[in-house]
Write a protein that holds these residues in place. Structure first.
Motif, mmCIF file in Angstrom:
data_model
loop_
_atom_site.group_PDB
_atom_site.id
_atom_site.type_symbol
_atom_site.label_atom_id
_atom_site.label_comp_id
_atom_site.label_asym_id
_atom_site.label_seq_id
_atom_site.Cartn_x
_atom_site.Cartn_y
_atom_site.Cartn_z
ATOM 1 N N GLU A 3 -6.757 -27.872 -25.734
ATOM 2 C CA GLU A 3 -5.617 -27.712 -24.818
ATOM 3 C C GLU A 3 -5.394 -26.247 -24.466
ATOM 4 O OE1 GLU A 3 -1.466 -28.721 -26.076
ATOM 5 O OE2 GLU A 3 -1.774 -30.396 -24.700
ATOM 6 N N ASN A 4 -5.577 -25.357 -25.442
ATOM 7 C CA ASN A 4 -5.422 -23.926 -25.179
ATOM 8 C C ASN A 4 -6.440 -23.438 -24.155
ATOM 9 O OD1 ASN A 4 -3.341 -23.837 -27.005
ATOM 10 N ND2 ASN A 4 -4.512 -22.842 -28.628
ATOM 11 N N ILE A 5 -7.677 -23.886 -24.288
ATOM 12 C CA ILE A 5 -8.714 -23.501 -23.329
ATOM 13 C C ILE A 5 -8.364 -24.029 -21.942
ATOM 14 C CG2 ILE A 5 -11.132 -23.806 -22.693
ATOM 15 C CD1 ILE A 5 -11.804 -23.907 -25.662
ATOM 16 N N GLU A 6 -7.854 -25.256 -21.890
ATOM 17 C CA GLU A 6 -7.496 -25.859 -20.608
ATOM 18 C C GLU A 6 -6.368 -25.087 -19.936
ATOM 19 O OE1 GLU A 6 -6.486 -30.329 -18.843
ATOM 20 O OE2 GLU A 6 -6.264 -29.904 -20.970
ATOM 21 N N VAL A 7 -5.331 -24.744 -20.700
ATOM 22 C CA VAL A 7 -4.203 -23.986 -20.152
ATOM 23 C C VAL A 7 -4.666 -22.609 -19.676
ATOM 24 C CG1 VAL A 7 -2.029 -22.862 -20.751
ATOM 25 C CG2 VAL A 7 -2.445 -25.206 -21.478
ATOM 26 N N PHE A 8 -5.508 -21.966 -20.471
ATOM 27 C CA PHE A 8 -6.037 -20.653 -20.090
ATOM 28 C C PHE A 8 -6.825 -20.754 -18.784
ATOM 29 C CE2 PHE A 8 -9.612 -17.589 -20.398
ATOM 30 C CZ PHE A 8 -8.884 -16.417 -20.327
ATOM 31 N N SER A 9 -7.620 -21.803 -18.635
ATOM 32 C CA SER A 9 -8.396 -22.001 -17.406
ATOM 33 C C SER A 9 -7.472 -22.209 -16.216
ATOM 34 C CB SER A 9 -9.339 -23.196 -17.563
ATOM 35 O OG SER A 9 -10.252 -23.001 -18.621
ATOM 36 N N TYR A 10 -6.401 -22.981 -16.405
ATOM 37 C CA TYR A 10 -5.433 -23.188 -15.320
ATOM 38 C C TYR A 10 -4.807 -21.866 -14.893
ATOM 39 C CZ TYR A 10 -5.513 -28.289 -15.969
ATOM 40 O OH TYR A 10 -5.894 -29.594 -16.020
ATOM 41 N N ALA A 11 -4.484 -21.009 -15.864
ATOM 42 C CA ALA A 11 -3.872 -19.714 -15.553
ATOM 43 C C ALA A 11 -4.822 -18.846 -14.736
ATOM 44 C CB ALA A 11 -3.466 -19.012 -16.848
ATOM 45 N N ALA A 35 -18.423 -33.572 -35.812
ATOM 46 C CA ALA A 35 -17.677 -32.319 -35.657
ATOM 47 C C ALA A 35 -18.519 -31.268 -34.941
ATOM 48 C CB ALA A 35 -17.227 -31.803 -37.030
ATOM 49 N N TYR A 36 -19.802 -31.224 -35.258
ATOM 50 C CA TYR A 36 -20.690 -30.248 -34.623
ATOM 51 C C TYR A 36 -20.785 -30.496 -33.114
ATOM 52 C CZ TYR A 36 -24.850 -27.477 -33.613
ATOM 53 O OH TYR A 36 -25.713 -26.573 -33.074
ATOM 54 N N ASP A 37 -20.917 -31.765 -32.732
ATOM 55 C CA ASP A 37 -20.980 -32.094 -31.306
ATOM 56 C C ASP A 37 -19.677 -31.705 -30.598
ATOM 57 O OD1 ASP A 37 -23.511 -33.081 -31.673
ATOM 58 O OD2 ASP A 37 -22.874 -35.182 -31.811
ATOM 59 N N ASP A 38 -18.550 -31.999 -31.233
ATOM 60 C CA ASP A 38 -17.260 -31.621 -30.645
ATOM 61 C C ASP A 38 -17.146 -30.105 -30.517
ATOM 62 O OD1 ASP A 38 -16.445 -34.252 -30.439
ATOM 63 O OD2 ASP A 38 -15.423 -34.265 -32.376
ATOM 64 N N MET A 39 -17.649 -29.404 -31.529
ATOM 65 C CA MET A 39 -17.596 -27.944 -31.496
ATOM 66 C C MET A 39 -18.463 -27.389 -30.371
ATOM 67 S SD MET A 39 -16.210 -25.384 -33.051
ATOM 68 C CE MET A 39 -16.151 -24.322 -31.620
ATOM 69 N N GLU A 40 -19.593 -28.016 -30.114
ATOM 70 C CA GLU A 40 -20.470 -27.573 -29.034
ATOM 71 C C GLU A 40 -19.753 -27.698 -27.681
ATOM 72 O OE1 GLU A 40 -24.299 -26.672 -29.109
ATOM 73 O OE2 GLU A 40 -23.019 -25.795 -30.660
ATOM 74 N N VAL A 41 -19.040 -28.805 -27.483
ATOM 75 C CA VAL A 41 -18.288 -29.003 -26.238
ATOM 76 C C VAL A 41 -17.180 -27.956 -26.120
ATOM 77 C CG1 VAL A 41 -16.781 -30.587 -24.970
ATOM 78 C CG2 VAL A 41 -18.807 -31.465 -26.149
ATOM 79 N N LEU A 42 -16.473 -27.735 -27.224
ATOM 80 C CA LEU A 42 -15.395 -26.748 -27.239
ATOM 81 C C LEU A 42 -15.929 -25.350 -26.922
ATOM 82 C CD1 LEU A 42 -12.292 -26.602 -28.008
ATOM 83 C CD2 LEU A 42 -13.060 -25.779 -30.241
ATOM 84 N N GLU A 43 -17.043 -24.996 -27.517
ATOM 85 C CA GLU A 43 -17.643 -23.679 -27.297
ATOM 86 C C GLU A 43 -18.090 -23.520 -25.845
ATOM 87 O OE1 GLU A 43 -18.960 -19.853 -28.447
ATOM 88 O OE2 GLU A 43 -17.647 -21.318 -29.420
ATOM 89 N N ALA A 44 -18.662 -24.581 -25.275
ATOM 90 C CA ALA A 44 -19.102 -24.518 -23.876
ATOM 91 C C ALA A 44 -17.913 -24.324 -22.941
ATOM 92 C CB ALA A 44 -19.857 -25.798 -23.517
ATOM 93 N N ASN A 45 -16.807 -25.029 -23.209
ATOM 94 C CA ASN A 45 -15.605 -24.881 -22.379
ATOM 95 C C ASN A 45 -15.012 -23.481 -22.520
ATOM 96 O OD1 ASN A 45 -15.830 -27.510 -21.486
ATOM 97 N ND2 ASN A 45 -14.440 -28.331 -23.028
ATOM 98 N N LYS A 46 -15.067 -22.948 -23.736
ATOM 99 C CA LYS A 46 -14.553 -21.586 -23.956
ATOM 100 C C LYS A 46 -15.363 -20.570 -23.167
ATOM 101 C CE LYS A 46 -15.947 -18.866 -27.032
ATOM 102 N NZ LYS A 46 -16.400 -18.217 -28.284
ATOM 103 N N LYS A 47 -16.691 -20.683 -23.223
ATOM 104 C CA LYS A 47 -17.552 -19.743 -22.503
ATOM 105 C C LYS A 47 -17.328 -19.837 -20.998
ATOM 106 C CE LYS A 47 -21.267 -19.503 -25.948
ATOM 107 N NZ LYS A 47 -22.695 -19.804 -26.244
ATOM 108 N N LYS A 48 -17.136 -21.049 -20.501
ATOM 109 C CA LYS A 48 -16.890 -21.235 -19.077
ATOM 110 C C LYS A 48 -15.568 -20.581 -18.667
ATOM 111 C CE LYS A 48 -16.478 -24.865 -15.564
ATOM 112 N NZ LYS A 48 -16.471 -26.339 -15.328
ATOM 113 N N ALA A 49 -14.539 -20.774 -19.488
ATOM 114 C CA ALA A 49 -13.226 -20.181 -19.178
ATOM 115 C C ALA A 49 -13.280 -18.654 -19.230
ATOM 116 C CB ALA A 49 -12.180 -20.706 -20.163
#
Length: 357
Positions: free
Chosen positions: A114-122, A256-270
């Motif tokens: 959610e934090n990554i999503e909010v940051f991307s919206y900003a 957990a590793y797969d979820d972390m990979e998705v989270l990391e990819a979204n972070k890098k994109k943001a």
């Protein structure tokens, strides 16, 4: 002894332990890990991930289960995650820490996503706010006009931090500020720009979540790595096929590793989007929370200055209306007095004597 640690809900922890220790249904064993992945630092076999309450934990004499399960540190303290490495001192505590991490995994994953999503919206809000760019251009032109041909005149740009100081620059009579003048000028010449703060609704919370977003994700990754190291200990490696706890731990790690990979990819994109944004504004060195705080503070003070200008105009209008009403009533009284004087003269009456001095 060690300091008293925050504990989780005992009933929840025990329920997780019981669920994890239940036998797995017949199925192909989960994908394993490379034999060479064992961490050489773990020389002693750890305690089981979980064990029935009537049994003592391995390598621990007596007792009814692991008291560390109820006294282990939570995965977060005051809203911030505490790395599992910092909370673990013994193998029994490691097992308890793993359970707590599993218990809190979904909530932490949701918060970070959610934090990554909010940051991307900003970031999106600022990128698509063309009005903000026009307002900044007006500020630059205004600054160059005031500085004239001096050493500060003819500037091609300025730091965003300067926007937050417009409200501190007073006029010569000390009754207004440069920001109020800017708002007044925009109202007269480009009124559609007045509403630009409404286009930046996500920037305030984006500034807040971006302050610790990267650090919190790094802690989360370290905690998942800790799970990987735990399941590579000799105990889990040698009993993975027969011990439900070890097998489920491996299943959990892969999810957990797969979820972390998705989270990391979204972070890098943001963060890549933010890098483009900061480059566009010439603020490549600014941290995301600093950059967004400057934008938010300027938008807020701009809106406040507009409201203050509105209230000032409304007060001036009320004063003008009262003054006009007073002058009108005085004129009417004088006109009536003149009419009465003319009527007396017409009737041949003498005018009343003037008051003695």
């Amino acid at each position: 002894g060690p300091e008293e640690e925050e504990g989780g809900d005992p009933s929840k922890c025990k329920q997780v332990a019981d669920d994890w220790c239940s036998p797995l249904p017949p199925q192909d064993s989960p994908r394993g890990l490379q034999e060479g992945d064992n961490d050489a630092r773990h020389k002693n076999p750890p305690a089981k991930l979980c064990h029935p309450a009537h049994e003592a934990p391995p390598n621990r004499p007596g007792g009814r289960g692991s008291p560390e399960l109820h006294g282990s540190k939570r995965g977060s303290r005051h809203g911030r995650a505490v790395p599992l490495r910092a909370a673990v001192h013994t193998s029994a505590q490691a097992s308890a820490a793993v359970l707590v991490f599993i218990l809190e995994f979904n909530a932490r994953l949701h918060d970070l996503s959610e934090n990554i999503e909010v940051f991307s919206y900003a970031v999106h809000d600022i990128l698509r706010c063309k009005s903000l760019i026009k307002v900044i251009e007006i500020v630059l032109a205004l600054g160059n006009y005031l500085n004239g041909q001096g050493p500060k005149g003819g500037a091609h740009g300025f730091k965003l931090e300067f926007l937050t100081k417009l409200a501190d620059t007073k006029t010569s009579d000390n009754k207004s500020t440069l920001l109020h003048y800017l708002v007044t000028w925009i109202e007269k010449h480009d009124k559609e720009l007045i509403t630009f703060p409404q286009e930046l609704s996500n920037v305030e919370i984006g500034a807040k979540v971006s302050e610790n977003m990267v650090d919190e994700i790094s802690k989360f990754k370290k905690d998942i790595k800790f799970i990987y190291e735990e399941m590579n200990r000799p105990y889990y490696k040698s009993n993975a096929k027969n011990d439900p706890c070890g097998a489920k731990l491996e299943q959990f790690y892969h999810t957990a590793y797969d979820d972390m990979e998705v989270l990391e990819a979204n972070k890098k994109k943001a963060l890549a989007m933010y890098k483009d944004l900061s480059k566009m504004y010439g603020e490549e060195e600014a941290k995301p929370d600093e950059f967004m705080t400057y934008i938010h503070q300027f938008a807020q003070t701009f809106k406040e200055a507009y409201n203050e200008n509105q209230r000032k105009r409304e007060e001036e209008e009320r004063v003008r209306t009262r003054r006009e009403a007073f002058l009108k009533s005085m004129q009417e009284r004088e006109a009536k007095a003149e009419d009465r004087k003319k009527a007396r003269l017409k009737r041949g009456e003498k005018p009343p004597p003037e008051p003695k001095k």
